[in-house]
Write a protein that holds these residues in place. Sequence first.
Motif, PDB file in Angstrom:
ATOM      1  N   ALA A  87       0.832  -1.185   0.000  1.00 44.40           N
ATOM      2  CA  ALA A  87       0.000   0.000   0.000  1.00 44.40           C
ATOM      3  C   ALA A  87       0.871   1.240   0.000  1.00 44.40           C
ATOM      4  CB  ALA A  87      -0.890   0.001   1.223  1.00 44.40           C
ATOM      5  N   ARG A  88       0.307   2.343  -0.422  1.00 39.34           N
ATOM      6  CA  ARG A  88       1.018   3.610  -0.408  1.00 39.34           C
ATOM      7  C   ARG A  88       0.679   4.441   0.808  1.00 39.34           C
ATOM      8  NH1 ARG A  88      -0.948   5.207  -6.051  1.00 39.34           N
ATOM      9  NH2 ARG A  88      -0.690   3.203  -6.967  1.00 39.34           N
ATOM     10  N   GLU A  89      -0.479   4.186   1.401  1.00 39.86           N
ATOM     11  CA  GLU A  89      -0.935   4.966   2.537  1.00 39.86           C
ATOM     12  C   GLU A  89      -0.865   4.118   3.808  1.00 39.86           C
ATOM     13  OE1 GLU A  89      -4.718   6.759   1.834  1.00 39.86           O
ATOM     14  OE2 GLU A  89      -4.188   7.327  -0.196  1.00 39.86           O
ATOM     15  N   PRO A  90      -0.853   4.741   4.982  1.00 40.59           N
ATOM     16  CA  PRO A  90      -0.728   3.969   6.209  1.00 40.59           C
ATOM     17  C   PRO A  90      -1.931   3.099   6.524  1.00 40.59           C
ATOM     18  CG  PRO A  90      -0.995   6.300   6.688  1.00 40.59           C
ATOM     19  CD  PRO A  90      -0.825   6.164   5.213  1.00 40.59           C
ATOM     20  N   GLU A  91      -3.096   3.397   6.000  1.00 40.55           N
ATOM     21  CA  GLU A  91      -4.280   2.579   6.237  1.00 40.55           C
ATOM     22  C   GLU A  91      -4.819   2.109   4.896  1.00 40.55           C
ATOM     23  OE1 GLU A  91      -5.781   1.654   9.135  1.00 40.55           O
ATOM     24  OE2 GLU A  91      -4.435   2.763  10.415  1.00 40.55           O
ATOM     25  N   VAL A  92      -5.078   0.840   4.777  1.00 45.10           N
ATOM     26  CA  VAL A  92      -5.640   0.249   3.572  1.00 45.10           C
ATOM     27  C   VAL A  92      -6.858  -0.552   3.995  1.00 45.10           C
ATOM     28  CG1 VAL A  92      -5.251  -1.375   1.690  1.00 45.10           C
ATOM     29  CG2 VAL A  92      -3.403   0.093   2.466  1.00 45.10           C
ATOM     30  N   PHE A  93      -8.000  -0.190   3.490  1.00 47.49           N
ATOM     31  CA  PHE A  93      -9.221  -0.866   3.890  1.00 47.49           C
ATOM     32  C   PHE A  93      -9.573  -1.947   2.899  1.00 47.49           C
ATOM     33  CE2 PHE A  93      -9.153   3.116   6.033  1.00 47.49           C
ATOM     34  CZ  PHE A  93      -9.477   2.734   7.316  1.00 47.49           C
ATOM     35  N   GLN A  94     -10.060  -3.057   3.424  1.00 45.70           N
ATOM     36  CA  GLN A  94     -10.454  -4.173   2.578  1.00 45.70           C
ATOM     37  C   GLN A  94     -11.430  -3.654   1.528  1.00 45.70           C
ATOM     38  OE1 GLN A  94     -11.306  -7.897   4.748  1.00 45.70           O
ATOM     39  NE2 GLN A  94     -10.825  -6.719   6.578  1.00 45.70           N
ATOM     40  N   ASN A  95     -11.128  -3.912   0.287  1.00 43.21           N
ATOM     41  CA  ASN A  95     -11.913  -3.375  -0.821  1.00 43.21           C
ATOM     42  C   ASN A  95     -12.742  -4.458  -1.465  1.00 43.21           C
ATOM     43  OD1 ASN A  95     -10.898  -0.738  -0.678  1.00 43.21           O
ATOM     44  ND2 ASN A  95      -9.026  -1.393  -1.666  1.00 43.21           N
ATOM     45  N   PRO A  96     -13.756  -4.133  -2.217  1.00 43.75           N
ATOM     46  CA  PRO A  96     -14.207  -2.760  -2.460  1.00 43.75           C
ATOM     47  C   PRO A  96     -15.170  -2.246  -1.393  1.00 43.75           C
ATOM     48  CG  PRO A  96     -15.472  -4.246  -3.829  1.00 43.75           C
ATOM     49  CD  PRO A  96     -14.476  -5.093  -3.064  1.00 43.75           C
ATOM     50  N   ILE A  97     -15.765  -3.136  -0.606  1.00 45.99           N
ATOM     51  CA  ILE A  97     -16.690  -2.712   0.449  1.00 45.99           C
ATOM     52  C   ILE A  97     -15.964  -2.846   1.789  1.00 45.99           C
ATOM     53  CG2 ILE A  97     -18.916  -3.107   1.573  1.00 45.99           C
ATOM     54  CD1 ILE A  97     -19.186  -2.191  -1.332  1.00 45.99           C
ATOM     55  N   ALA A  98     -15.784  -1.723   2.464  1.00 45.09           N
ATOM     56  CA  ALA A  98     -15.048  -1.712   3.731  1.00 45.09           C
ATOM     57  C   ALA A  98     -15.776  -2.509   4.804  1.00 45.09           C
ATOM     58  CB  ALA A  98     -14.835  -0.280   4.198  1.00 45.09           C
ATOM     59  N   ILE A  99     -15.030  -3.142   5.640  1.00 44.02           N
ATOM     60  CA  ILE A  99     -15.442  -3.921   6.815  1.00 44.02           C
ATOM     61  C   ILE A  99     -16.696  -4.765   6.570  1.00 44.02           C
ATOM     62  CG2 ILE A  99     -14.166  -2.446   8.403  1.00 44.02           C
ATOM     63  CD1 ILE A  99     -16.804  -1.336   9.455  1.00 44.02           C
ATOM     64  N   ASN A 100     -16.658  -5.484   5.470  1.00 48.10           N
ATOM     65  CA  ASN A 100     -17.705  -6.455   5.136  1.00 48.10           C
ATOM     66  C   ASN A 100     -19.097  -5.838   5.010  1.00 48.10           C
ATOM     67  OD1 ASN A 100     -15.870  -8.755   5.319  1.00 48.10           O
ATOM     68  ND2 ASN A 100     -15.888  -8.345   7.513  1.00 48.10           N
ATOM     69  N   GLY A 101     -19.159  -4.545   4.730  1.00 53.88           N
ATOM     70  CA  GLY A 101     -20.450  -3.881   4.537  1.00 53.88           C
ATOM     71  C   GLY A 101     -21.152  -3.478   5.817  1.00 53.88           C
ATOM     72  N   TYR A 102     -20.462  -3.569   6.953  1.00 56.49           N
ATOM     73  CA  TYR A 102     -21.072  -3.181   8.223  1.00 56.49           C
ATOM     74  C   TYR A 102     -20.814  -1.702   8.509  1.00 56.49           C
ATOM     75  CZ  TYR A 102     -22.796  -7.736   9.335  1.00 56.49           C
ATOM     76  OH  TYR A 102     -23.530  -8.884   9.311  1.00 56.49           O
ATOM     77  N   ASP A 103     -21.708  -1.114   9.250  1.00 56.78           N
ATOM     78  CA  ASP A 103     -21.698   0.310   9.574  1.00 56.78           C
ATOM     79  C   ASP A 103     -20.713   0.570  10.716  1.00 56.78           C
ATOM     80  OD1 ASP A 103     -22.280   2.862  10.632  1.00 56.78           O
ATOM     81  OD2 ASP A 103     -24.426   2.648  10.274  1.00 56.78           O
ATOM     82  N   PRO A 104     -19.601   1.271  10.452  1.00 61.67           N
ATOM     83  CA  PRO A 104     -18.629   1.517  11.530  1.00 61.67           C
ATOM     84  C   PRO A 104     -19.170   2.435  12.624  1.00 61.67           C
ATOM     85  CG  PRO A 104     -18.019   2.747   9.578  1.00 61.67           C
ATOM     86  CD  PRO A 104     -19.169   1.862   9.185  1.00 61.67           C
ATOM     87  N   VAL A 105     -20.064   3.340  12.279  1.00 61.75           N
ATOM     88  CA  VAL A 105     -20.625   4.264  13.267  1.00 61.75           C
ATOM     89  C   VAL A 105     -21.493   3.503  14.270  1.00 61.75           C
ATOM     90  CG1 VAL A 105     -22.090   6.308  13.593  1.00 61.75           C
ATOM     91  CG2 VAL A 105     -20.498   6.199  11.650  1.00 61.75           C
ATOM     92  N   ALA A 106     -22.207   2.484  13.809  1.00 66.78           N
ATOM     93  CA  ALA A 106     -23.103   1.721  14.689  1.00 66.78           C
ATOM     94  C   ALA A 106     -22.354   1.042  15.830  1.00 66.78           C
ATOM     95  CB  ALA A 106     -23.877   0.681  13.875  1.00 66.78           C
ATOM     96  N   PRO A 109     -12.099   1.739  11.566  1.00 63.79           N
ATOM     97  CA  PRO A 109     -11.313   0.879  12.458  1.00 63.79           C
ATOM     98  C   PRO A 109      -9.813   1.017  12.210  1.00 63.79           C
ATOM     99  CG  PRO A 109     -12.307  -0.418  10.733  1.00 63.79           C
ATOM    100  CD  PRO A 109     -12.844   0.967  10.580  1.00 63.79           C
ATOM    101  N   ARG A 110      -9.060   0.814  13.259  1.00 66.02           N
ATOM    102  CA  ARG A 110      -7.603   0.826  13.168  1.00 66.02           C
ATOM    103  C   ARG A 110      -7.144  -0.389  12.378  1.00 66.02           C
ATOM    104  NH1 ARG A 110      -4.548   3.732  16.854  1.00 66.02           N
ATOM    105  NH2 ARG A 110      -6.103   5.237  16.278  1.00 66.02           N
ATOM    106  N   PHE A 111      -5.984  -0.310  11.821  1.00 63.70           N
ATOM    107  CA  PHE A 111      -5.365  -1.386  11.043  1.00 63.70           C
ATOM    108  C   PHE A 111      -6.177  -1.725   9.795  1.00 63.70           C
ATOM    109  CE2 PHE A 111      -4.031  -2.312  15.518  1.00 63.70           C
ATOM    110  CZ  PHE A 111      -2.750  -1.781  15.386  1.00 63.70           C
ATOM    111  N   GLY A 112      -6.780  -0.683   9.216  1.00 58.34           N
ATOM    112  CA  GLY A 112      -7.435  -0.842   7.936  1.00 58.34           C
ATOM    113  C   GLY A 112      -8.620  -1.783   7.929  1.00 58.34           C
ATOM    114  N   GLY A 113      -9.176  -2.073   9.085  1.00 61.99           N
ATOM    115  CA  GLY A 113     -10.292  -3.001   9.144  1.00 61.99           C
ATOM    116  C   GLY A 113      -9.863  -4.454   9.156  1.00 61.99           C
ATOM    117  N   TYR A 114      -8.552  -4.686   9.094  1.00 58.04           N
ATOM    118  CA  TYR A 114      -8.036  -6.048   9.216  1.00 58.04           C
ATOM    119  C   TYR A 114      -7.944  -6.406  10.696  1.00 58.04           C
ATOM    120  CZ  TYR A 114      -6.798  -5.859   4.290  1.00 58.04           C
ATOM    121  OH  TYR A 114      -6.856  -5.768   2.929  1.00 58.04           O
ATOM    122  N   CYS A 115      -7.706  -7.658  10.974  1.00 61.75           N
ATOM    123  CA  CYS A 115      -7.665  -8.151  12.349  1.00 61.75           C
ATOM    124  C   CYS A 115      -6.559  -7.460  13.156  1.00 61.75           C
ATOM    125  CB  CYS A 115      -7.456  -9.665  12.357  1.00 61.75           C
ATOM    126  SG  CYS A 115      -7.339 -10.367  14.014  1.00 61.75           S
TER     127      CYS A 115
END
Length: 151
Positions: free
Chosen positions: A27-46, A89-95
């Motif tokens: 990755a080029r940036e410090p955070e890379v989110f699982q693509n194309p739908i971040a965190i399995n389509g769940y609402d991070p705000v919830a 989420p921290r760590f790009g949504g990964y574990c």
Amino acid sequence: MLTRRAALGLFATAPLAYALTPQRALAREPEVFQNPIAINGYDPVAYFTEQKPVEGSAANLVDWNGATWRFASAQNAAKFQANPETYAPRFGGYCAYAASKGYLAPTIPEAWTIHEDVLYLNANLRAQELWRQDIPGNITKGLANWPGILG
């Protein structure tokens, strides 16, 4: 002496050897989110407002940091858009536990923790249990490992 036939053989096997070698995520940036739908389509705000995983809707989308984020409501989407770093989420949504051990792993919505107003996700409930045994120590290890994990 390397013959022409031997050299061509080496060039022919190089792609196969590369393909069989474990690769780290790049990755080029410090955070890379699982693509194309971040965190399995769940609402991070919830996770913050309802203290549980809530599936997002295709009707409430926000594109941010190279991924599409889904939200259960337009209000949650607006909260995220106003300050995505607060809810992502921290760590790009990964574990988070895997990051503390130096590798990437996908996550499930049910294995999560909010610690000091930051969302952390885990690969499964066992990883969540291990993560929670030393959250501050695991955060420190994960942050130290994160740049190397990304390449």
